[in-house]
Design a protein around this motif. Structure first.
Motif, PDB file in Angstrom:
ATOM      1  N   VAL A 154       2.537   5.905 -11.566  1.00 16.44           N
ATOM      2  CA  VAL A 154       2.315   4.787 -11.662  1.00 16.44           C
ATOM      3  C   VAL A 154       1.231   3.444 -11.183  1.00 16.44           C
ATOM      4  O   VAL A 154       2.300   2.761 -10.873  1.00 16.44           O
ATOM      5  N   VAL A 155      -0.141   3.703 -10.701  1.00 17.56           N
ATOM      6  CA  VAL A 155      -0.207   2.973 -10.812  1.00 17.56           C
ATOM      7  C   VAL A 155      -0.712   1.866 -10.881  1.00 17.56           C
ATOM      8  O   VAL A 155      -2.122   1.554 -12.318  1.00 17.56           O
ATOM      9  N   ASP A 156      -0.138   0.029 -11.345  1.00 18.47           N
ATOM     10  CA  ASP A 156      -0.862  -0.596 -12.347  1.00 18.47           C
ATOM     11  C   ASP A 156      -0.563  -2.184 -11.255  1.00 18.47           C
ATOM     12  O   ASP A 156       0.152  -1.833  -9.983  1.00 18.47           O
ATOM     13  N   ALA A 157      -0.444  -3.511 -11.942  1.00 16.40           N
ATOM     14  CA  ALA A 157      -0.980  -4.372 -10.677  1.00 16.40           C
ATOM     15  C   ALA A 157       0.564  -4.573 -10.108  1.00 16.40           C
ATOM     16  O   ALA A 157       0.245  -5.674  -8.974  1.00 16.40           O
ATOM     17  N   TYR A 158       1.213  -4.277 -10.967  1.00 15.96           N
ATOM     18  CA  TYR A 158       2.991  -4.492  -9.759  1.00 15.96           C
ATOM     19  C   TYR A 158       2.705  -3.214  -8.686  1.00 15.96           C
ATOM     20  O   TYR A 158       3.405  -4.016  -7.768  1.00 15.96           O
ATOM     21  N   ARG A 209      -0.088  -2.479  -7.120  1.00 14.94           N
ATOM     22  CA  ARG A 209      -0.787  -3.001  -6.131  1.00 14.94           C
ATOM     23  C   ARG A 209      -0.330  -4.319  -5.085  1.00 14.94           C
ATOM     24  O   ARG A 209      -0.641  -4.045  -4.000  1.00 14.94           O
ATOM     25  N   ARG A 210       0.296  -5.360  -6.176  1.00 17.02           N
ATOM     26  CA  ARG A 210       0.614  -6.101  -5.656  1.00 17.02           C
ATOM     27  C   ARG A 210       1.280  -6.020  -4.056  1.00 17.02           C
ATOM     28  O   ARG A 210       1.996  -6.378  -3.179  1.00 17.02           O
ATOM     29  N   ILE A 211       2.626  -5.175  -4.701  1.00 19.64           N
ATOM     30  CA  ILE A 211       3.760  -4.484  -3.808  1.00 19.64           C
ATOM     31  C   ILE A 211       2.909  -3.769  -2.557  1.00 19.64           C
ATOM     32  O   ILE A 211       3.113  -4.580  -1.386  1.00 19.64           O
ATOM     33  N   PHE A 212       2.338  -3.473  -3.024  1.00 18.24           N
ATOM     34  CA  PHE A 212       1.659  -2.284  -1.475  1.00 18.24           C
ATOM     35  C   PHE A 212       1.078  -3.187  -0.828  1.00 18.24           C
ATOM     36  O   PHE A 212       1.107  -3.141   0.455  1.00 18.24           O
ATOM     37  N   TYR A 213      -0.421  -4.290  -1.474  1.00 17.93           N
ATOM     38  CA  TYR A 213      -0.622  -4.889  -0.610  1.00 17.93           C
ATOM     39  C   TYR A 213       0.173  -6.276   0.177  1.00 17.93           C
ATOM     40  O   TYR A 213       0.114  -6.177   0.861  1.00 17.93           O
ATOM     41  N   ARG A 214       0.900  -6.908  -0.260  1.00 24.95           N
ATOM     42  CA  ARG A 214       1.602  -7.339  -0.006  1.00 24.95           C
ATOM     43  C   ARG A 214       2.656  -6.739   1.624  1.00 24.95           C
ATOM     44  O   ARG A 214       3.257  -7.311   2.977  1.00 24.95           O
ATOM     45  N   LEU A 215       3.391  -5.507   0.779  1.00 28.55           N
ATOM     46  CA  LEU A 215       3.113  -4.858   2.518  1.00 28.55           C
ATOM     47  C   LEU A 215       2.925  -4.221   3.522  1.00 28.55           C
ATOM     48  O   LEU A 215       2.836  -4.428   5.022  1.00 28.55           O
ATOM     49  N   GLY A 216       1.502  -4.696   3.056  1.00 25.59           N
ATOM     50  CA  GLY A 216       0.369  -4.756   3.996  1.00 25.59           C
ATOM     51  C   GLY A 216      -0.835  -3.550   4.182  1.00 25.59           C
ATOM     52  O   GLY A 216      -1.311  -2.630   5.179  1.00 25.59           O
ATOM     53  N   TYR A 217      -0.432  -1.949   2.687  1.00 23.83           N
ATOM     54  CA  TYR A 217      -0.390  -1.511   2.745  1.00 23.83           C
ATOM     55  C   TYR A 217      -2.333  -1.552   2.470  1.00 23.83           C
ATOM     56  O   TYR A 217      -2.802  -1.797   1.672  1.00 23.83           O
ATOM     57  N   ALA A 268      -9.228   1.052  -3.720  1.00 26.43           N
ATOM     58  CA  ALA A 268      -9.696  -0.128  -5.013  1.00 26.43           C
ATOM     59  C   ALA A 268      -9.344   0.781  -6.841  1.00 26.43           C
ATOM     60  O   ALA A 268      -8.623   0.262  -7.364  1.00 26.43           O
ATOM     61  N   ALA A 269      -9.880   2.539  -5.950  1.00 24.56           N
ATOM     62  CA  ALA A 269     -10.107   3.390  -6.708  1.00 24.56           C
ATOM     63  C   ALA A 269      -8.554   3.956  -7.889  1.00 24.56           C
ATOM     64  O   ALA A 269      -7.470   4.160  -6.707  1.00 24.56           O
ATOM     65  N   TYR A 270      -8.434   4.046  -8.807  1.00 27.51           N
ATOM     66  CA  TYR A 270      -6.894   4.358  -9.699  1.00 27.51           C
ATOM     67  C   TYR A 270      -5.669   5.597  -8.871  1.00 27.51           C
ATOM     68  O   TYR A 270      -5.744   5.631  -8.435  1.00 27.51           O
ATOM     69  N   ASP A 271      -7.442   6.399  -9.016  1.00 24.04           N
ATOM     70  CA  ASP A 271      -7.622   7.880  -8.674  1.00 24.04           C
ATOM     71  C   ASP A 271      -7.331   8.423  -7.553  1.00 24.04           C
ATOM     72  O   ASP A 271      -6.256   9.141  -6.614  1.00 24.04           O
ATOM     73  N   ALA A 272      -7.773   7.457  -6.322  1.00 26.77           N
ATOM     74  CA  ALA A 272      -7.140   7.779  -5.281  1.00 26.77           C
ATOM     75  C   ALA A 272      -6.371   6.743  -4.321  1.00 26.77           C
ATOM     76  O   ALA A 272      -5.586   7.203  -3.665  1.00 26.77           O
TER      77      ALA A 272
END
Length: 84
Positions: A12-16, A18-26, A30-34
């Motif tokens: 499940v790709v949600d805002a949470y 996205r936030r965690i993966f971004y902050r961890l540096g991944y 941007a696309a949901y399925d990708a």
């Protein structure tokens, strides 16, 4: 949500997430399925594990990795790329 309604192992790709993966540096797509497919390629095909992973990401984002994060309480601080 396929994971809950049909017990399909789908991340499940949600805002949470996205936030965690971004902050961890991944560098996540941007696309949901990708984004979903990139995460799924690294995880076993296990519905229970996907449920637990999603629940843990959501809980971590709600309690610690909030919009204004509580980095001093974060167990991931040593691997976080976005320390505040």
């Amino acid at each position: 949500m396929l994971i809950y309604a049909f017990e399909k192992p789908v991340f499940v790709v949600d805002a949470y997430a996205r936030r965690i993966f971004y902050r961890l540096g991944y560098d996540m797509p941007a696309a949901y399925d990708a984004f979903r497919l990139q995460v799924e390629s690294q995880l076993p095909n296990d519905v229970q594990m996907y449920n637990e992973f999603h629940a843990l990401l959501d809980e971590h984002a709600k309690s610690i990795c909030r919009k204004k994060p509580l980095c001093s309480k974060c167990p991931l601080i040593d691997v976080c790329a976005q320390r505040y």
